[in-house]
Write an enzyme that holds these catalytic residues in place. Structure first.
Site, PDB file in Angstrom:
ATOM      1  N   LYS A 102      68.919 -19.598  22.408  1.00  0.00           N
ATOM      2  CA  LYS A 102      69.078 -20.643  22.297  1.00  0.00           C
ATOM      3  C   LYS A 102      67.798 -21.392  22.448  1.00  0.00           C
ATOM      4  O   LYS A 102      68.153 -22.445  22.198  1.00  0.00           O
ATOM      5  CB  LYS A 102      70.369 -21.368  24.042  1.00  0.00           C
ATOM      6  CG  LYS A 102      71.684 -21.878  23.253  1.00  0.00           C
ATOM      7  CD  LYS A 102      72.165 -22.812  24.599  1.00  0.00           C
ATOM      8  CE  LYS A 102      72.043 -21.851  25.434  1.00  0.00           C
ATOM      9  NZ  LYS A 102      71.920 -22.363  26.889  1.00  0.00           N
ATOM     10  N   GLU A 107      78.477 -23.495  36.672  1.00  0.00           N
ATOM     11  CA  GLU A 107      77.525 -25.123  37.724  1.00  0.00           C
ATOM     12  C   GLU A 107      77.183 -25.500  36.443  1.00  0.00           C
ATOM     13  O   GLU A 107      76.713 -26.572  36.067  1.00  0.00           O
ATOM     14  CB  GLU A 107      75.573 -24.190  37.738  1.00  0.00           C
ATOM     15  CG  GLU A 107      75.426 -23.203  39.176  1.00  0.00           C
ATOM     16  CD  GLU A 107      76.078 -21.868  39.155  1.00  0.00           C
ATOM     17  OE1 GLU A 107      76.619 -21.353  38.482  1.00  0.00           O
ATOM     18  OE2 GLU A 107      75.620 -21.177  39.867  1.00  0.00           O
ATOM     19  N   GLU A 146      47.422 -20.508  27.689  1.00  0.00           N
ATOM     20  CA  GLU A 146      48.473 -19.612  27.026  1.00  0.00           C
ATOM     21  C   GLU A 146      49.219 -20.940  26.230  1.00  0.00           C
ATOM     22  O   GLU A 146      50.134 -20.929  25.818  1.00  0.00           O
ATOM     23  CB  GLU A 146      49.306 -18.497  26.868  1.00  0.00           C
ATOM     24  CG  GLU A 146      49.273 -18.301  28.566  1.00  0.00           C
ATOM     25  CD  GLU A 146      48.711 -18.864  29.844  1.00  0.00           C
ATOM     26  OE1 GLU A 146      47.793 -18.910  29.677  1.00  0.00           O
ATOM     27  OE2 GLU A 146      49.980 -18.152  31.118  1.00  0.00           O
ATOM     28  N   HIS A 174      44.800 -22.049  31.959  1.00  0.00           N
ATOM     29  CA  HIS A 174      46.518 -20.898  31.293  1.00  0.00           C
ATOM     30  C   HIS A 174      46.165 -21.574  29.684  1.00  0.00           C
ATOM     31  O   HIS A 174      46.852 -22.537  29.293  1.00  0.00           O
ATOM     32  CB  HIS A 174      47.463 -21.327  31.606  1.00  0.00           C
ATOM     33  CG  HIS A 174      47.799 -20.495  33.526  1.00  0.00           C
ATOM     34  ND1 HIS A 174      48.351 -19.494  33.053  1.00  0.00           N
ATOM     35  CD2 HIS A 174      48.021 -20.830  33.986  1.00  0.00           C
ATOM     36  CE1 HIS A 174      48.253 -18.986  34.570  1.00  0.00           C
ATOM     37  NE2 HIS A 174      48.092 -19.766  35.780  1.00  0.00           N
ATOM     38  N   THR A 187      85.325 -11.192  17.011  1.00  0.00           N
ATOM     39  CA  THR A 187      85.063 -12.968  17.107  1.00  0.00           C
ATOM     40  C   THR A 187      85.807 -13.848  18.020  1.00  0.00           C
ATOM     41  O   THR A 187      85.756 -14.873  18.425  1.00  0.00           O
ATOM     42  CB  THR A 187      85.863 -13.152  15.642  1.00  0.00           C
ATOM     43  OG1 THR A 187      86.982 -13.201  16.010  1.00  0.00           O
ATOM     44  CG2 THR A 187      85.166 -12.932  14.267  1.00  0.00           C
ATOM     45  N   LYS A 188      86.444 -12.776  18.441  1.00  0.00           N
ATOM     46  CA  LYS A 188      87.475 -13.861  19.904  1.00  0.00           C
ATOM     47  C   LYS A 188      86.976 -14.345  20.673  1.00  0.00           C
ATOM     48  O   LYS A 188      86.712 -14.872  21.536  1.00  0.00           O
ATOM     49  CB  LYS A 188      87.978 -12.206  20.516  1.00  0.00           C
ATOM     50  CG  LYS A 188      89.142 -12.935  21.458  1.00  0.00           C
ATOM     51  CD  LYS A 188      90.341 -13.208  20.919  1.00  0.00           C
ATOM     52  CE  LYS A 188      91.537 -12.366  20.256  1.00  0.00           C
ATOM     53  NZ  LYS A 188      92.452 -12.597  20.359  1.00  0.00           N
ATOM     54  N   LEU A 240      64.386 -20.641  21.023  1.00  0.00           N
ATOM     55  CA  LEU A 240      64.348 -21.014  20.269  1.00  0.00           C
ATOM     56  C   LEU A 240      65.097 -21.398  18.865  1.00  0.00           C
ATOM     57  O   LEU A 240      64.326 -21.875  18.116  1.00  0.00           O
ATOM     58  CB  LEU A 240      63.989 -18.925  19.553  1.00  0.00           C
ATOM     59  CG  LEU A 240      63.395 -18.736  18.628  1.00  0.00           C
ATOM     60  CD1 LEU A 240      61.703 -18.968  18.606  1.00  0.00           C
ATOM     61  CD2 LEU A 240      63.305 -17.045  18.196  1.00  0.00           C
ATOM     62  N   CYS A 298      43.406 -16.997  34.637  1.00  0.00           N
ATOM     63  CA  CYS A 298      43.975 -17.206  36.583  1.00  0.00           C
ATOM     64  C   CYS A 298      43.586 -16.245  37.087  1.00  0.00           C
ATOM     65  O   CYS A 298      42.233 -16.267  37.816  1.00  0.00           O
ATOM     66  CB  CYS A 298      45.226 -17.933  36.180  1.00  0.00           C
ATOM     67  SG  CYS A 298      45.380 -19.693  37.890  1.00  0.00           S
TER      68      CYS A 298
HETATM   69  N1  GLN Z   1      47.223 -16.872  42.896  1.00  0.00           N
HETATM   70  C1  GLN Z   1      46.471 -17.594  42.016  1.00  0.00           C
HETATM   71  C2  GLN Z   1      45.920 -18.663  42.681  1.00  0.00           C
HETATM   72  O1  GLN Z   1      46.850 -18.957  42.878  1.00  0.00           O
HETATM   73  C3  GLN Z   1      46.289 -17.614  40.748  1.00  0.00           C
HETATM   74  C4  GLN Z   1      47.850 -18.262  39.885  1.00  0.00           C
HETATM   75  C5  GLN Z   1      47.594 -17.560  38.597  1.00  0.00           C
HETATM   76  O2  GLN Z   1      47.223 -16.549  37.852  1.00  0.00           O
HETATM   77  N2  GLN Z   1      48.493 -18.441  38.307  1.00  0.00           N
HETATM   78  O3  GLN Z   1      44.851 -19.603  42.468  1.00  0.00           O
END
Ligand code: GLN
Length: 545
Positions: A16, A148, A508, A506, A187-188, A18, A380
């Site tokens: 959903k 919910e 990503e 991060h 389809t049910k 996506l 991280c």
């Molecule tokens: N556990 C680590 C911290 O709190 C790294 C956290 C993470 O990778 N997002 O610093």
């Protein structure tokens, strides 16, 4: 200003998020400004405290909100600006209502699901609309019929009632299961889930039917008849063979763009321009080159746990004209079985994480990458592990560790951030969201970003310990990015290595299919170079010997 509500029936995990993101993208490609929002029926105030096993990845926004991973799809597919109002849960709605009740705002009335909770949900929907948006898309998590989700479904019914019919539409995602034994699609379940919606008073305008096999015209007519949805608005969304990037194209082919435009009276009624998008898919289909990247992590069995990382690798693959194969390796297995598990891989990525399990395996894998010139990217906790590995094996600091795992380590090269010392509540208390980072000239980081200052999103409590910085730098683990306000080390890299970088943030969360993140881009380029080098020099054979 128009509203599209997206609900789901029959089962969860229909895609959903996506599909909602794809609708957003399609509308943007028709020149409209969209805003995107997700309402999640669970009781957690946000997913920040949930295990990735329960919920998949926690997606972090610029403003530091910890949100559902579907918001990642929204950001990757659209240019909608998301913030704390883009994701509401039952927990967040109830917290607000209960706080109001304690303040005495309800002036003596009995506080009830209808109208108080549903009013709060309607306010949340209005809060989620970005200024200037032409269309606001709101996805309701869960499946119709769940206990919910009831207040949310009821709230969107009321919401529609308060606006002219031409301003609100309902899109319902459903499943047409294929029964192998009888060789037919059914389809049910769709009829029943639409029945559930109509019980509350919602008549869907569009049914998007997820199928493994083609939906026949007969079947579409039957669904149309039983569900009271026009035939042309019963749309097939077949499992994609090649890539999830095909979903917007598939929906446009099925005419969804025109159905929405007509239903909501949206100008202009021209074609949806997916030219560059379709070219991207074609390029990807044609590439013959590939590289393989090992992701050594804690939650590798579960694709959703590192969703944005896998996506970012795919984006970088598109930019580098190669397919990126991912080898998912459990960090605990690596601890036992070692480098044999990543043999033949062209690069190593260690994702973020929490807690002890698997950390020694990650550290061991990083040592292998460092000593064998294998491209490495740590994110991280991955960056923290690279720092620990270097401390132990290059600086000779026995017992070096992060305070998170060993509070009594003689060498806490990663330690608790000063402002975290007195934090006891777990929800929403980490260092979260976008922070500044200045890049050091002449470093790999600065070459990749082609900038001197960047902003990236964070989610952590522990950090690189500056007391060890001089020793790290002298031995070759260079600091290439720091936070100017607090002098926190945000990026480390190795001087004498083809590609070795660890980032505290991060990246990503900021990569898009047509605009890959520069560090992922560089990482995949390095993996591809390794793949080419390997075939040329026969290095793969040597390492097996
Ligand atoms: N556990 C680590 C911290 O709190 C790294 C956290 C993470 O990778 N997002 O610093």
């Amino acid at each position: 200003m128009k509203h599209i509500f997206v609900t789901g029936g029959v089962v969860s995990s229909l895609g959903k998020g996506l599909t909602s993101a794809a609708i957003g993208m399609i509308l943007e490609r028709r020149g409209l400004k969209v805003s995107m929002q997700k309402l999640d029926p669970y009781i957690n105030v946000d997913p920040g405290t949930m295990s990735p096993y329960q919920h998949g990845e926690v997606y972090v926004l610029d403003d530091g909100s910890e949100t559902d991973l579907d918001l990642g799809h929204y950001e990757r597919y659209t240019t909608a600006r998301l913030n704390r109002c883009s994701n509401y849960t039952t927990g967040k709605i109830y917290s607000e209502v209960i706080a109001r009740e304690r303040r005495g705002d309800y002036l003596g009335s009995t506080v009830q699901v209808i109208p108080h909770i549903t009013d709060a949900i309607k306010d949340a929907i209005r809060n989620g609309v970005a200024p200037g948006a032409d269309v606001a898309i709101t996805e309701i998590g869960g499946t119709v019929g769940d206990i919910e989700s009831l207040p949310f479904i009821e709230a969107i019914r009321q919401f529609a009632l308060e606006l002219p019919a031409s301003e609100v539409m309902f899109v319902h995602l459903t499943l047409l299961p294929y029964l192998r034994a009888s060789g037919e699609m059914k389809t049910k379940p769709t009829q029943q889930s639409v029945g559930k919606l109509r019980e509350i008073g919602i008549q869907p305008d569009v049914l998007i039917c997820r199928t493994e096999q083609a939906m026949t015209d007969d079947m579409a007519r039957k669904i149309s008849l039983f569900c009271n949805v026009r035939r042309d608005a019963v749309i097939e969304e077949r499992d994609v063979e090649f890539s999830i990037y095909e979903v917007p194209t598939m929906l446009v082919k099925a005419g969804l763009d025109h159905i929405i435009a007509r239903r909501l009276g949206l100008p202009p009624d021209g074609e949806t321009d997916l030219g560059d998008w379709n070219r991207m898919i074609e390029d990807l289909r044609r590439t013959s080159e590939s590289c393989e990247i090992a992701v050594v992590g804690k939650y590798t069995q579960l694709h959703d746990a590192y969703k944005s990382i896998y996506e970012s690798l795919a984006h970088a693959g598109i930019a580098n004209g190669c397919k990126v194969k991912i080898r998912k390796v459990r960090a605990e297995d690596y601890a036992e079985q070692g480098a044999a598990l990543i043999e033949g891989c062209n690069a190593l990525l260690i994702p973020g994480g929490f807690g002890e399990r698997g950390v020694e395996g990650k550290i061991k894998a990083i040592q292998h990458a460092r000593e064998n010139q294998l491209p490495f990217f740590g994110i991280c906790l991955g960056m923290q592990c690279a720092t620990i590995e270097f401390a132990r094996n290059v600086l000779g600091l026995a017992g070096a560790n992060t305070e998170e795992l060993d509070p009594r380590s003689p060498h806490p090269v990663i330690h608790l951030m000063a402002d975290q010392a007195n934090v006891h509540e777990k929800g929403g208390t980490m260092r979260l969201g976008a922070c500044d980072c200045n890049l050091v000239p002449g470093t790999l980081a600065q070459r990749l970003y082609k900038a001197s200052a960047i902003r990236e999103r964070h989610r952590h409590r522990f950090e690189y310990n500056n007391a060890y910085r001089a020793r790290f730098e002298a031995a070759g683990l260079v600091t290439s990015g720091t936070n100017p306000q607090r002098d926190l080390v945000e990026i480390v890299e190795l001087r004498n290595h083809p590609f070795f970088i660890g980032v505290q943030f991060h990246p990503e969360f900021k990569s898009k299919p047509l605009r890959p993140h520069p560090v992922f881009d560089g990482f995949v380029a390095a993996a591809l170079a390794h793949a080419r080098g390997t075939t040329k020099t026969g290095k793969a054979k040597r390492s097996r010997a």
